[in-house]
Structures are given as C-alpha cells and as structure tokens.
Design a protein around this motif. Structure first.
Motif, mmCIF file in Angstrom:
data_model
loop_
_atom_site.group_PDB
_atom_site.id
_atom_site.type_symbol
_atom_site.label_atom_id
_atom_site.label_comp_id
_atom_site.label_asym_id
_atom_site.label_seq_id
_atom_site.Cartn_x
_atom_site.Cartn_y
_atom_site.Cartn_z
ATOM 1 N N HIS A 1 0.844 -1.188 0.000
ATOM 2 C CA HIS A 1 0.000 0.000 0.000
ATOM 3 C C HIS A 1 0.879 1.236 0.000
ATOM 4 O O HIS A 1 1.925 1.267 0.653
ATOM 5 C CB HIS A 1 -0.910 0.006 1.221
ATOM 6 C CG HIS A 1 -1.968 -1.028 1.167
ATOM 7 N ND1 HIS A 1 -2.857 -1.225 2.185
ATOM 8 C CD2 HIS A 1 -2.307 -1.935 0.217
ATOM 9 C CE1 HIS A 1 -3.697 -2.192 1.871
ATOM 10 N NE2 HIS A 1 -3.369 -2.646 0.680
ATOM 11 N N GLU B 1 0.695 5.784 -0.402
ATOM 12 C CA GLU B 1 -0.056 7.030 -0.476
ATOM 13 C C GLU B 1 0.284 7.735 -1.771
ATOM 14 O O GLU B 1 1.441 7.853 -2.135
ATOM 15 C CB GLU B 1 0.301 7.911 0.725
ATOM 16 C CG GLU B 1 -0.242 9.311 0.659
ATOM 17 C CD GLU B 1 0.706 10.303 0.014
ATOM 18 O OE1 GLU B 1 0.230 11.099 -0.808
ATOM 19 O OE2 GLU B 1 1.901 10.280 0.303
ATOM 20 N N ASN C 1 -3.315 13.311 -5.639
ATOM 21 C CA ASN C 1 -3.881 13.750 -6.908
ATOM 22 C C ASN C 1 -4.666 15.031 -6.648
ATOM 23 O O ASN C 1 -5.590 15.034 -5.829
ATOM 24 C CB ASN C 1 -4.782 12.660 -7.491
ATOM 25 C CG ASN C 1 -5.325 13.021 -8.852
ATOM 26 O OD1 ASN C 1 -4.841 13.935 -9.515
ATOM 27 N ND2 ASN C 1 -6.350 12.300 -9.277
ATOM 28 N N ASN D 1 -4.646 9.751 -1.053
ATOM 29 C CA ASN D 1 -5.363 8.517 -0.756
ATOM 30 C C ASN D 1 -4.377 7.356 -0.781
ATOM 31 O O ASN D 1 -3.275 7.466 -1.316
ATOM 32 C CB ASN D 1 -6.491 8.280 -1.770
ATOM 33 C CG ASN D 1 -7.739 9.034 -1.396
ATOM 34 O OD1 ASN D 1 -8.425 8.678 -0.455
ATOM 35 N ND2 ASN D 1 -8.012 10.117 -2.123
ATOM 36 N N TRP E 1 -3.428 3.572 -1.964
ATOM 37 C CA TRP E 1 -3.686 2.626 -3.050
ATOM 38 C C TRP E 1 -3.031 1.296 -2.724
ATOM 39 O O TRP E 1 -1.975 1.236 -2.095
ATOM 40 C CB TRP E 1 -3.123 3.168 -4.354
ATOM 41 C CG TRP E 1 -3.962 4.245 -4.952
ATOM 42 C CD1 TRP E 1 -4.060 5.544 -4.531
ATOM 43 C CD2 TRP E 1 -4.851 4.108 -6.050
ATOM 44 N NE1 TRP E 1 -4.946 6.222 -5.309
ATOM 45 C CE2 TRP E 1 -5.443 5.373 -6.254
ATOM 46 C CE3 TRP E 1 -5.196 3.060 -6.889
ATOM 47 C CZ2 TRP E 1 -6.366 5.597 -7.267
ATOM 48 C CZ3 TRP E 1 -6.105 3.286 -7.900
ATOM 49 C CH2 TRP E 1 -6.691 4.547 -8.075
ATOM 50 N N LYS F 1 -5.742 -0.874 -6.738
ATOM 51 C CA LYS F 1 -7.066 -0.484 -6.264
ATOM 52 C C LYS F 1 -6.922 0.637 -5.239
ATOM 53 O O LYS F 1 -6.035 0.598 -4.387
ATOM 54 C CB LYS F 1 -7.761 -1.657 -5.576
ATOM 55 C CG LYS F 1 -8.045 -2.823 -6.461
ATOM 56 C CD LYS F 1 -8.684 -3.935 -5.661
ATOM 57 C CE LYS F 1 -8.302 -5.254 -6.292
ATOM 58 N NZ LYS F 1 -8.471 -6.381 -5.441
ATOM 59 N N GLN F 2 -7.822 1.599 -5.308
ATOM 60 C CA GLN F 2 -7.835 2.668 -4.324
ATOM 61 C C GLN F 2 -8.453 2.128 -3.031
ATOM 62 O O GLN F 2 -9.522 1.529 -3.048
ATOM 63 C CB GLN F 2 -8.632 3.863 -4.848
ATOM 64 C CG GLN F 2 -8.523 5.082 -3.983
ATOM 65 C CD GLN F 2 -9.139 6.311 -4.635
ATOM 66 O OE1 GLN F 2 -9.293 6.376 -5.853
ATOM 67 N NE2 GLN F 2 -9.486 7.289 -3.815
ATOM 68 N N THR G 1 -8.599 4.085 0.166
ATOM 69 C CA THR G 1 -9.313 5.150 0.864
ATOM 70 C C THR G 1 -9.944 6.081 -0.157
ATOM 71 O O THR G 1 -9.546 6.106 -1.325
ATOM 72 C CB THR G 1 -8.373 5.952 1.786
ATOM 73 O OG1 THR G 1 -7.350 6.552 0.986
ATOM 74 C CG2 THR G 1 -7.757 5.055 2.851
ATOM 75 N N ASP G 2 -10.921 6.863 0.288
ATOM 76 C CA ASP G 2 -11.590 7.801 -0.608
ATOM 77 C C ASP G 2 -11.715 9.163 0.081
ATOM 78 O O ASP G 2 -12.814 9.692 0.266
ATOM 79 C CB ASP G 2 -12.965 7.259 -1.001
ATOM 80 C CG ASP G 2 -13.604 8.088 -2.115
ATOM 81 O OD1 ASP G 2 -12.869 8.763 -2.862
ATOM 82 O OD2 ASP G 2 -14.844 8.066 -2.214
#
Length: 184
Positions: free
Chosen positions: A147, A149, A152, A157, A159, A169-170, A172-173
């Motif tokens: 994972h 950070e 953008n 977030n 990933w 895949k992301q 956190t949102d």
C-alpha cells in the motif's frame, strides 16, 4: 541525542528506534515504559527499522559497505548480519514474515525501483515500479499487496498494489487533505 524512527515490536515488549546519542545513527531498543534502553548496533548510518512478526529480528538500513544495504540484528543485540549485498534501503517485513520489500537499484547510477525478497535470501524475487517512489509503502495486513499514499490534485489517498500483478485499487476515498505517513 537525536532519536527518531520508532517502531513497536509486534509482541508489544519494545520500542526500536534510531538514536545519535553515541555520535552515529545506531539502532536502539527500550521497553514500552521507556526504561532499559539498550544499544543494538554500533556501525554507521543505521536507521529505517522494521521488526519481524515474531519480534526476534530488527531489519535496518546500513552504510557499512559504503552503499545502502539491509542488515538485521537480534532484538537482544549481538553481531548484525547482512541480508542484502545490493543497493537496498527502507525495508518493510511482511506481516506473515515470509518476505520483505525495499527500495532497490541494480547499481549506484541506475534508477530506484522496489523489490520483493525472500526473508532468508538477499536476491530479489521480483522487481517492480510503484508510482510514488520515495514516498514509502506499507504491507497490507494479509501480505498480498503493498500500500502506498498517492496525491492527486492536492488530495492524498492510499492505493493497493497486489503482488500478483493484478490492477491497483484505491483503498481510501478522502476528499481533501494530505497523508504524510501511515501504518496499519
């Protein structure tokens, strides 16, 4: 002295950290209450700690050979052992204890990438790119992905990058703000 890079051992007994109290960055440990401070290494340029899930070994960066390499030392101290003889730094041991990942490059002038290593051997099993090189990474709790950070348009977030090569895949949102460091 300056103290930094604290990591709690998985068994909750110790805090491992880098300290310059002896004049050089070395690896130290103390109990959870802050007492019983013990110096574990005595070399130069040591830091960026990761502890094995059984809490027996501390992995760390070292400049002993004139280039960054990953070494390990027993949580009780003793003679450190080289894990890699390659340009490697910022290792992170997987939660299942089978692997470690680190920043890696083939030689002093080649670009940095990431590499996956067997916990017992110093040769990469897999070399790969992650888009945020130099920003660090963390293992997923299931040891199946890394994972990282990514920012953008000013929003950070986390990933997930599966080790099996499937698409990222992301995780956190978040809609605003930055992430400067994270741990699961």
């Amino acid at each position: 002295g300056v103290n930094y890079d604290p990591v709690v051992t998985p068994d909750g007994r110790y805090i491992v950290f880098a300290s310059e109290r002896s004049g050089q960055p070395n690896t130290w440990r103390m109990d959870m209450e802050g007492g019983n401070v013990k110096q574990l290494t005595f070399g130069t340029g040591q830091g960026n700690h990761s502890v094995t899930p059984d809490s027996k070994w501390v992995f760390f960066d070292s400049l002993v050979g004139g280039k960054p390499e990953i070494w390990k030392v027993s949580i009780d101290g003793g003679e450190p052992v080289p894990v890699t003889h390659r340009y490697t730094e910022n290792s992170e041991v997987s939660p299942d204890g089978r692997f470690f990942a680190s920043e890696f490059r083939e030689g002093g002038a080649t670009p940095w990438k990431y590499a996956l290593f067997n916990i017992e051997r110093g040769e990469p099993i897999k070399v790969f790119d992650l888009p945020g090189l130099g920003k660090g990474f963390r293992w997923a709790p299931d040891s199946q992905s890394l994972h990282q950070e990514l920012t953008n348009k000013g929003v950070a977030n986390i990933w997930s990058y599966p080790l099996d090569g499937s698409p990222p895949k992301q995780v956190t949102d978040f809609k605003n703000d930055q992430i400067f460091n994270f741990r699961w």
